[in-house]
Scaffold this active site. Structure first.
Site, PDB file in Angstrom:
ATOM      1  N   GLU A 296      49.190  52.988  32.400  1.00  0.00           N
ATOM      2  CA  GLU A 296      47.574  53.599  32.064  1.00  0.00           C
ATOM      3  C   GLU A 296      47.766  55.053  31.660  1.00  0.00           C
ATOM      4  O   GLU A 296      47.033  55.949  31.747  1.00  0.00           O
ATOM      5  CB  GLU A 296      46.763  53.516  33.159  1.00  0.00           C
ATOM      6  CG  GLU A 296      46.546  52.041  33.657  1.00  0.00           C
ATOM      7  CD  GLU A 296      45.594  52.117  34.960  1.00  0.00           C
ATOM      8  OE1 GLU A 296      45.273  52.956  35.760  1.00  0.00           O
ATOM      9  OE2 GLU A 296      44.958  50.666  34.914  1.00  0.00           O
ATOM     10  N   ASP A 375      44.589  43.666  39.526  1.00  0.00           N
ATOM     11  CA  ASP A 375      43.906  45.025  40.134  1.00  0.00           C
ATOM     12  C   ASP A 375      42.619  44.836  41.123  1.00  0.00           C
ATOM     13  O   ASP A 375      41.315  45.094  40.636  1.00  0.00           O
ATOM     14  CB  ASP A 375      43.547  45.709  38.999  1.00  0.00           C
ATOM     15  CG  ASP A 375      43.083  47.229  39.265  1.00  0.00           C
ATOM     16  OD1 ASP A 375      43.616  47.656  40.467  1.00  0.00           O
ATOM     17  OD2 ASP A 375      42.530  48.129  38.239  1.00  0.00           O
ATOM     18  N   GLU A 403      36.442  49.590  45.002  1.00  0.00           N
ATOM     19  CA  GLU A 403      36.391  49.954  43.540  1.00  0.00           C
ATOM     20  C   GLU A 403      35.597  48.975  42.808  1.00  0.00           C
ATOM     21  O   GLU A 403      34.813  49.125  41.951  1.00  0.00           O
ATOM     22  CB  GLU A 403      37.786  50.260  43.208  1.00  0.00           C
ATOM     23  CG  GLU A 403      37.805  50.471  41.393  1.00  0.00           C
ATOM     24  CD  GLU A 403      39.140  50.757  40.959  1.00  0.00           C
ATOM     25  OE1 GLU A 403      40.057  50.731  41.707  1.00  0.00           O
ATOM     26  OE2 GLU A 403      39.516  50.688  39.776  1.00  0.00           O
TER      27      GLU A 403
END
Ligand code: NAG
Ligand code: NAG
Ligand code: NAG
Ligand code: NAG
Ligand code: NAG
Ligand code: NAG
Ligand code: NAG
Ligand code: NAG
Ligand code: NAG
Ligand code: NAG
Ligand code: NAG
Ligand code: NAG
Length: 835
Positions: A296, A375, A403
């Site tokens: 990322e 993820d 998250e």
């Protein structure tokens, strides 16, 4: 006056703000039935930084709270009355002679005996003894008074938490206020909270903590911060919690002033050795480093055409002389893959990047692997990397911070999810190969292994933003130590320690918690489609379209007729083949793939029949209705506990459950509307798009308000909301009520944005039913959105309102800042009905 002060002190002492978590040491109801009350504590080390010394003080504090008795440390025992002896095996045996049981002790393990004359708590090391002391107190705190004698050893040596704190004090994916570690670029001066956190961690046997974001700032390495790291380590050391840090791979260049950060450049190597020595001279027992490289946008060895192993081993060389280890994240993938390419697949990246490096990592490197290949989604199969790396130490990475799972604003008890992954048998070489035994290093006989969980505590007294979410931190520690425990039993231990013994409290909270993950999965993303959240922005509310047509590779490939990722070998990305043969065969075939991962592995028509007999699309509709409806019941369940839980925690949880109930409906409607739009297949039960109890704001008479087309469209009922015509104009929306006279729950769906606190007033007839402020950004602990969307969409409900047919409904909205007092719709719900 004195009486008043005394009363006040009692009240203050009982303030339940969550800061004491499960270490409240509340007086147990049957304290007097504990017959074997020792009259002194013998702590076999007098150094104040020793975990043994900590254990002595903790036992004293705990017994005072739980049993209401003060006992001295190293005082003289009352005649004939036993002592609690706590120490390492060596220290114990020197004074009290041999103990046979301790032969079975492994690193960090402890032996606890309440059977003999004394209570004996010995650890293989100092930390282990402290764990034993916490175990004894946990038993007392739950009135587990029966005599016991047992050894408890950890399943794996690495039991860490990761904090994603930035030096400026913000926390990536943190939902409980600013950092307890950093502020304005530096380590904080006041480390009280850090010591309290270390205590909590020690009580669940966590032995390491990475305190800064994996997206690391090289300025962590400046002298003032290294001195700060020393202070942090100093306050955690008495709890046996070792500090570690995340590194920025490019530090030699960005911070050190070198012209390179090539891991094979001797200058770079020397630079890392030097700075590492410097850190260890201040933190001699530092646990090690965590590295996110070439992921990322982060720099890494691939920049220099070096391998990831070259990168990891550079840090391994630097830390090795100090006994440190390097956790190297496997979260490496290309975030610019081509969605038009049917065989491209982000889920393949882990194995593709790491398989050929197996055996090339130094023995103090541990590859840290997220539990699933993408993820932290609401459901994923285990990462195939676990069964691929045979000659490399591995650890599993979990998230306590939610998250993708509702930012602690939705109740999601995660232990059942983790349990499924840990118990998953990957059948490597057709032999039993449970994930838990791979990460413990037992299956492939590696030197290291274990787990790490992203926690992201903040300064909020609740630690992570929600009282109930703390069950996840508790369960994480207990399961890292012993994955064989059952999620419901861990939960109930936590409830007793945190909320007490009331049967109804225990049963209700257990029921809510165990339903919470399936409910969340039902209303967010089911059948393995992933959490259908906005992956390009907040990772919070619904936005299924954001998954597709971009380079991030979290694709659903939904079109008019079909959806799901084809990960088969025969016609798809071949991801199924990354698993050992028995598992690969199961996932290759649509018939043998379990329903809950169907859309993870297969691209199927909406009309595909599931094993349940339903079509995929009807299952979507039903599951979203079922899940959202379970979220409504959580409110009633919680409210049934009023009076049985202190007001402070009761009210905070009630606020969050009420919020969740509203947001679950936002999810339900958005997802159902989106797929109905796409597939044009109606809901057999005729619920989707059919809301007879709603008055759409855009259909009301508007003054100072205007229609607004919401994006994404499916996050507004009827695709449209109203906003004030300017940020200084008061908006008024009115309508005549045509529902039959009676009592209704009136729900108003509106949008609560960051960047303004609009005010609202709801009138029926001539009565003001309620006023409220759009200030959830301050109260929920997370920053929702600056837009009208699935993150900011929310609901407020006024219960039991008397309404006469023909009354006027009126909402007055006062905009504030960028928040234009947005309204989506108003529902008149007959009692018991929620829509
Ligand atoms: C308590 O006494 C033992 C020996 O009896 C000694 O080793 C230990 O250091 C003492 N602990 C404290 C906290 O003074
Ligand atoms: C006492 O604790 C200190 C600090 O942890 C440690 O260095 C020391 O070795 C311990 N002493 C004994 C006798 O175990
Ligand atoms: C340090 O922080 C603690 C906990 O937040 C607080 O109680 C205490 O007053 C602070 N100490 C100082 C000197 O600010
Ligand atoms: C190591 O770092 C110190 C400063 O901390 C510096 O003075 C010294 O030159 C460095 N040595 C090397 C070999 O980089
Ligand atoms: C890495 O390799 C590629 C192709 O092999 C080459 O084009 C590039 O210049 C190399 N980069 C570096 C930094 O050596
Ligand atoms: C599609 O992706 C696969 C897997 O990454 C790759 O091998 C292939 O070259 C790609 N095809 C095209 C046309 O880019
Ligand atoms: C096979 O793959 C193609 C894309 O290459 C896709 O369009 C088609 O739907 C797939 N067929 C099946 C049966 O899944
Ligand atoms: C989830 O949805 C399925 C399918 O509609 C349903 O059978 C199940 O009871 C639901 N469970 C929860 C907790 O929502
Ligand atoms: C409500 O009814 C009154 C009287 O019947 C009418 O004058 C008014 O226009 C209606 N208002 C709305 C918003 O329909
Ligand atoms: C509302 O109040 C006005 C004046 O105060 C009155 O004329 C009207 O009848 C009231 N309407 C209702 C529905 O009570
Ligand atoms: C903790 O967070 C909750 C929710 O965001 C908030 O209501 C409360 O005021 C916060 N408390 C503290 C002490 O920050
Ligand atoms: C109102 O909007 C204007 C223009 O968008 C903006 O400049 C102004 O700051 C806003 N007012 C407030 C109070 O935020």
């Amino acid at each position: 006056m004195r009486l008043l002060i005394a009363v006040l002190l009692v009240v203050l002492a009982a303030a339940e703000d969550g800061s004491r978590a499960w270490l409240r040491y509340a007086r147990v109801p049957n304290a007097s039935s504990y017959r074997f009350l020792p009259s002194s504590i013998v702590a076999l080390n007098s150094t104040s930084s020793s975990p043994i010394y900590t254990a002595g003080r903790e036992l004293q504090k705990g017994i005072r709270g739980i049993l209401g008795t003060h006992i001295n440390i190293n005082g003289t025992a009352k005649q004939g009355s036993p002592s609690i002896v706590v120490g390492t095996v060596d220290a114990y045996q020197k004074i009290y002679g041999d103990l046979d049981e301790v032969e079975d002790l492994a690193g960090d393990g402890f032996f606890l005996s309440t059977e003999g004359r004394n209570v004996v708590i010995v650890g293989q090391n100092e930390r282990g003894a402290l764990y034993g002391a916490f175990e004894y107190l946990s038993r007392l705190g739950q009135e587990k008074f029966d005599p016991v004698a047992y050894v408890s050893n950890p399943h794996a040596p690495i039991r860490w938490v990761n904090e994603w704190d930035n030096l400026d004090g913000s926390i990536e994916r943190g939902y409980a206020g600013p950092s307890i570690f950093f502020r304005d670029g530096y380590v904080v001066d006041n480390v009280t909270r850090v010591a309290e956190y270390a205590r909590l961690l020690a009580s669940i046997r966590i032995n390491g903590i990475i305190i800064n974001n994996v997206n690391a700032n090289p300025e962590l390495l400046n002298s003032r911060n290294i001195e700060g790291l020393g202070r942090l380590a100093d306050v955690m050391r008495p709890y046996g919690v070792q500090l570690g840090i995340s590194l920025n791979f490019a530090s030699p260049q960005r911070f050190g002033g070198l012209d390179s950060f090539d891991p094979l450049d001797p200058k770079v190597d020397a630079w890392w050795a030097n700075i590492t020595d410097k850190i260890y001279s201040r933190v001699p027992d530092m646990a090690g480093y965590l590295v996110k490289a070439n992921s990322e946008g982060q720099p890494g060895p691939l920049t220099y055409n070096r391998t990831l192993a070259d990168g990891a081993n550079m840090f391994a060389r630097a830390t090795k002389p100090h006994g440190g280890i390097v956790m190297f994240r496997a979260f490496v993938y290309d975030n610019h893959i081509n969605p038009a390419n049917w065989t491209a697949d982000r889920a393949n990246a882990g194995v593709e990047f790491f398989q050929h490096l197996d055996g090339k990592f130094d023995d103090n490197v541990v590859v840290q692997i997220k539990y699933g290949p993408i993820d932290f989604q609401v459901r994923e199969p285990p990462s195939p990397l676990f069964s691929t790396l045979r000659k490399t130490s591995t650890a599993i990475e979990l998230q306590v911070t939610q998250e993708y799972l509702g930012h602690q604003c939705h109740l999601v008890y995660l232990a059942p999810l983790w349990k499924e992954i840990l118990e998953y048998d990957l059948r490597a070489d057709d032999k039993p190969s449970k994930v838990k035994d791979i990460i413990s290093s037992e299956r492939f006989k590696r030197p290291l292994g274990g787990s790490a969980a992203v926690v992201n505590v903040g300064t909020n007294t609740t630690w992570i933003g929600s009282h109930l979410a703390m069950s996840n931190l508790y369960a994480y520690g207990i399961m890292a130590w012993d994955p064989s425990v059952e999620p419901d039993e861990v939960l109930q231990d936590w409830i007793r320690l945190t909320f007490g013994f009331d049967r109804q409290v225990i049963e209700t909270m257990t029921d809510m918690s165990l339903k919470s993950w399936p409910a969340y999965e039902n209303y967010t993303g089911n059948l393995g489609i992933q959490t259908l959240t906005d992956i390009l922005y907040a990772h919070y509310g619904p936005n299924p379209a954001s998954q597709d047509n971009n380079g991030w590779g979290q694709w659903t490939r939904a079109d008019k007729d079909s959806l799901g990722m084809d990960r088969t070998v025969k016609n798809g990305t071949g991801n199924a083949r990354q698993y050992p043969p028995a598992i690969a065969r199961m996932y290759e075939n649509v018939e043998t793939t379990p329903d809950n991962l169907l859309l993870w592995f297969h691209h199927v028509p909406y009309t595909q029949r599931l094993k349940s007999g339903k079509t995929v699309i009807q299952h979507f509709y039903d599951a979203h209705y079922d899940g959202a409806s379970v979220a409504q019941t959580f409110v009633k369940q919680w409210e049934s506990l009023e009076g049985k839980i202190d007001v402070e925690r009761y009210e905070h949880v009630r606020f969050l459950q009420t919020y969740q109930a509203g947001h679950a409906l936002v999810w339900r409607d958005a997802i159902n509307q989106f797929y109905y739009n796409l597939s044009e297949i109606p809901d057999e039960a005729k619920r989707v798009g059919n809301h007879p109890y709603r008055i759409e704001a855009e259909k009301m008479s508007l003054s100072g308000y205007k229609r607004y087309a919401v994006s994404p469209f499916h996050t507004a009922s009827g695709y449209t909301a109203v906003i004030t015509t300017s940020n200084s104009t008061i908006g008024i929306a009115t309508a005549n009520i045509t529902y039959a006279s009676g009592t209704y729950d009136i729900a108003v769906n509106y949008y609560d944005l960051i960047g303004g606190k609009a005010q609202y007033q709801l009138d029926i007839g001539n009565r003001t039913i309620g006023t409220w402020t759009g200030d959830l950004e301050d109260r929920l602990g997370h920053a929702p959105s600056i837009y009208l969307d699935g993150h900011s969409a929310t609901r407020i409900t006024f219960r039991g309102v008397k309404v006469n047919k023909g009354d006027m409904l009126k909402i007055v909205g006062r905009p504030d800042g960028i928040e234009p007092a947005p309204i989506d719709y108003v529902s008149f719900l007959p009692p018991g009905l929620v829509d």
